[in-house]
Design a protein around this motif. Sequence first.
Motif, PDB file in Angstrom:
ATOM      1  N   ALA A 220       0.572  -1.133  -0.042  1.00  0.00           N
ATOM      2  CA  ALA A 220      -0.059   0.093  -0.015  1.00  0.00           C
ATOM      3  C   ALA A 220       0.763   1.266   0.038  1.00  0.00           C
ATOM      4  N   ARG A 221       1.903   1.099   0.258  1.00  0.00           N
ATOM      5  CA  ARG A 221       2.961   2.369   0.389  1.00  0.00           C
ATOM      6  C   ARG A 221       3.055   3.157  -1.077  1.00  0.00           C
ATOM      7  N   GLY A 222       2.674   2.459  -1.958  1.00  0.00           N
ATOM      8  CA  GLY A 222       2.775   2.878  -3.292  1.00  0.00           C
ATOM      9  C   GLY A 222       1.559   3.488  -3.864  1.00  0.00           C
ATOM     10  N   PHE A 223       0.516   3.573  -3.077  1.00  0.00           N
ATOM     11  CA  PHE A 223      -0.813   3.920  -3.385  1.00  0.00           C
ATOM     12  C   PHE A 223      -1.156   5.183  -2.688  1.00  0.00           C
ATOM     13  N   GLY A 224      -2.268   5.939  -3.152  1.00  0.00           N
ATOM     14  CA  GLY A 224      -2.872   6.831  -2.261  1.00  0.00           C
ATOM     15  C   GLY A 224      -4.070   5.899  -1.309  1.00  0.00           C
ATOM     16  N   VAL A 225      -3.807   6.142  -0.021  1.00  0.00           N
ATOM     17  CA  VAL A 225      -4.621   5.348   0.700  1.00  0.00           C
ATOM     18  C   VAL A 225      -5.508   5.939   1.493  1.00  0.00           C
ATOM     19  N   ILE A 226      -6.710   5.206   1.431  1.00  0.00           N
ATOM     20  CA  ILE A 226      -7.835   5.862   2.278  1.00  0.00           C
ATOM     21  C   ILE A 226      -8.223   5.197   3.546  1.00  0.00           C
ATOM     22  N   ALA A 227      -8.248   5.997   4.535  1.00  0.00           N
ATOM     23  CA  ALA A 227      -8.413   5.515   6.037  1.00  0.00           C
ATOM     24  C   ALA A 227     -10.013   5.604   6.447  1.00  0.00           C
ATOM     25  N   THR A 228     -10.416   4.575   6.753  1.00  0.00           N
ATOM     26  CA  THR A 228     -11.884   4.775   6.978  1.00  0.00           C
ATOM     27  C   THR A 228     -12.582   4.271   8.315  1.00  0.00           C
ATOM     28  N   GLY A 229     -13.484   4.433   8.747  1.00  0.00           N
ATOM     29  CA  GLY A 229     -14.211   3.943   9.905  1.00  0.00           C
ATOM     30  C   GLY A 229     -14.990   2.532   9.533  1.00  0.00           C
ATOM     31  N   PRO A 230     -15.329   1.888  10.499  1.00  0.00           N
ATOM     32  CA  PRO A 230     -16.050   0.734  10.198  1.00  0.00           C
ATOM     33  C   PRO A 230     -17.217   0.959   9.092  1.00  0.00           C
ATOM     34  N   ASP A 231     -17.899   1.943   9.180  1.00  0.00           N
ATOM     35  CA  ASP A 231     -19.089   2.094   8.247  1.00  0.00           C
ATOM     36  C   ASP A 231     -18.547   2.546   6.914  1.00  0.00           C
ATOM     37  N   GLY A 232     -17.397   2.677   6.618  1.00  0.00           N
ATOM     38  CA  GLY A 232     -16.492   3.019   5.176  1.00  0.00           C
ATOM     39  C   GLY A 232     -16.737   4.591   5.162  1.00  0.00           C
ATOM     40  N   ARG A 233     -16.960   5.192   6.074  1.00  0.00           N
ATOM     41  CA  ARG A 233     -16.959   6.750   6.042  1.00  0.00           C
ATOM     42  C   ARG A 233     -15.450   7.155   6.103  1.00  0.00           C
ATOM     43  N   ILE A 234     -15.015   7.879   5.124  1.00  0.00           N
ATOM     44  CA  ILE A 234     -13.432   8.321   5.123  1.00  0.00           C
ATOM     45  C   ILE A 234     -13.096   9.046   6.275  1.00  0.00           C
ATOM     46  N   GLN A 235     -11.909   8.989   6.791  1.00  0.00           N
ATOM     47  CA  GLN A 235     -11.443   9.659   7.999  1.00  0.00           C
ATOM     48  C   GLN A 235     -10.288  10.576   7.673  1.00  0.00           C
ATOM     49  N   ALA A 236      -9.371  10.077   6.495  1.00  0.00           N
ATOM     50  CA  ALA A 236      -8.269  10.429   6.124  1.00  0.00           C
ATOM     51  C   ALA A 236      -7.706   9.917   4.739  1.00  0.00           C
ATOM     52  N   PHE A 237      -7.107  10.861   4.197  1.00  0.00           N
ATOM     53  CA  PHE A 237      -6.467  10.645   2.916  1.00  0.00           C
ATOM     54  C   PHE A 237      -4.740  10.657   3.248  1.00  0.00           C
ATOM     55  N   GLN A 238      -4.049   9.364   2.820  1.00  0.00           N
ATOM     56  CA  GLN A 238      -2.772   9.212   2.906  1.00  0.00           C
ATOM     57  C   GLN A 238      -1.907   8.775   1.633  1.00  0.00           C
ATOM     58  N   GLU A 239      -1.076   9.780   1.280  1.00  0.00           N
ATOM     59  CA  GLU A 239      -0.495   9.754  -0.133  1.00  0.00           C
ATOM     60  C   GLU A 239       0.690   8.848  -0.098  1.00  0.00           C
ATOM     61  N   LYS A 240       0.687   7.734  -0.548  1.00  0.00           N
ATOM     62  CA  LYS A 240       1.725   6.904  -0.449  1.00  0.00           C
ATOM     63  C   LYS A 240       2.701   6.897   1.035  1.00  0.00           C
ATOM     64  N   PRO A 241       1.871   6.467   1.836  1.00  0.00           N
ATOM     65  CA  PRO A 241       2.188   6.582   3.290  1.00  0.00           C
ATOM     66  C   PRO A 241       3.263   5.533   3.773  1.00  0.00           C
ATOM     67  N   ALA A 242       4.320   5.864   4.590  1.00  0.00           N
ATOM     68  CA  ALA A 242       5.170   4.893   5.060  1.00  0.00           C
ATOM     69  C   ALA A 242       4.487   3.768   5.832  1.00  0.00           C
ATOM     70  N   ASN A 243       3.513   4.230   6.476  1.00  0.00           N
ATOM     71  CA  ASN A 243       2.524   3.495   7.742  1.00  0.00           C
ATOM     72  C   ASN A 243       1.036   3.464   7.100  1.00  0.00           C
ATOM     73  N   PRO A 244       0.736   2.751   6.135  1.00  0.00           N
ATOM     74  CA  PRO A 244      -0.729   2.967   5.624  1.00  0.00           C
ATOM     75  C   PRO A 244      -1.390   2.399   6.783  1.00  0.00           C
ATOM     76  N   ALA A 245      -2.672   2.957   6.961  1.00  0.00           N
ATOM     77  CA  ALA A 245      -3.841   2.541   7.596  1.00  0.00           C
ATOM     78  C   ALA A 245      -4.508   1.162   7.248  1.00  0.00           C
ATOM     79  N   ALA A 246      -4.801   0.403   7.990  1.00  0.00           N
ATOM     80  CA  ALA A 246      -5.290  -1.000   7.589  1.00  0.00           C
ATOM     81  C   ALA A 246      -6.787  -0.750   7.438  1.00  0.00           C
ATOM     82  N   MET A 247      -7.527  -1.645   6.670  1.00  0.00           N
ATOM     83  CA  MET A 247      -8.859  -1.752   6.554  1.00  0.00           C
ATOM     84  C   MET A 247      -9.731  -2.178   7.830  1.00  0.00           C
ATOM     85  N   PRO A 248     -10.778  -1.564   8.203  1.00  0.00           N
ATOM     86  CA  PRO A 248     -11.390  -1.828   9.249  1.00  0.00           C
ATOM     87  C   PRO A 248     -11.640  -3.392   9.286  1.00  0.00           C
TER      88      PRO A 248
END
Length: 421
Positions: A160-188
């Motif tokens: 995922a470090r090579g992608f734009g990563v979307i951090a979401t809550g359990p309902d799928g609502r987006i909480q943050a955008f991460q552009e090629k993050p070193a520590n990407p947020a995992a899916m709920p």
Amino acid sequence: MKPDRIIAFVMAGGQGSRLQPLTTARSKPSVPFGARYRIVDLVLSNLVNSNISTIYLLVQYKSQSLIEHVRKSWTISPLLQQQFVTVVPPQMRVSENWFQGTADAVHQNINLIEEQAPDLVAVFGADHIYRMDIQQMVDFHKANQADVSIAALPVPLRDARGFGVIATGPDGRIQAFQEKPANPAAMPGDPHQAFASMGNYIFKTDVLIEALDEARRNGETDFGGHVLPRLLRSHRLFAYDFATNVIPGIKPYEHRVYWRDVGNIDAYFDAHKDVLGAEPVFDMFNPQWPIYSSGYQGPVARVLGGELRNTLLGAATIVHEGTRITNSIIRREAVIEEDVEIEDCIIMDYVRVGRGARLRRVIVDRHNQIAAGDCIGLDPEADLKRFHVSEGGVTVVQSGRANYFARDILGTGGLGRSYSG
């Protein structure tokens, strides 16, 4: 209940610089794929199969090949005024600039949204290989009362470090955008995967218009980099899980969640492996979810002899005796002469491969003539002196179209540029 009125903007203006030399004279969406398609046919087919048929194709760089393809292949119905695929180059209605980014491209054509007055606007990219029922994403969008929905692809956390990563809550609502993050947020609920943005969006129309107007005032030009992160502070943005999308007619042996970014030569070459074999990872024949393209009226392929294994042939191709072709795709109106050996290759339209030639891991672009006895793909050092060779060792013979007409005018014959050892 009256169905939603949806229009689509397909972003087809990219330069495709990483796909050089296949994009020397054409845009990335216009690059051929498989035995008879162009890359753009995938997204257009997804939209039409999803009953979204008001489609604006926004073009910019080296667009003539794409314009001609759409003109010949994508006339839906002249009788139904709201069913069309139409090409829209930069109109410069609101500025004197070409499209400066994805958001700017749509804003420069905001008059089209106002004229059509849709309930929802789909903004999709034109340069990926996949099948998607977009109506399922629309249903998700409506069920969550979303202002914007973003299609998201689950990818392994390590990748995922090579992608734009979307951090979401359990309902799928987006909480943050991460552009090629070193520590990407995992899916709920899944610590081993992350949501990667696919660059495909559904907007409420009023939200989109307001966001584009504000972006214009702020000098913002891009959805992913500017508009969506700003909307996140004030609106309901949700990630649609592409892995939940169900396409009818998918065979048991296919990868059900298939999406490929063919942004460079090696990725493009590898994606072609996925359409080959008795049980291809991505079977391009699916009568329940067809991929549309040119209605070419030429004859079928002719095989006069030889040995073919795991090979796709385009219409009007001729294969002569003594030829051995393995793990390859031969597109329309190619001529393969006697005693040729082709292995792991993509031979594009209007190519002639001369008697006794040997090709391995080669892409031969359109309008070329490979000289009798020539060897390509067997000696990397020799290939580098004549052709482009990718990091993965794929040799690309650039389109010979520049010489195609000259040779005809001069009466020298042949199908295009001639290469000899």
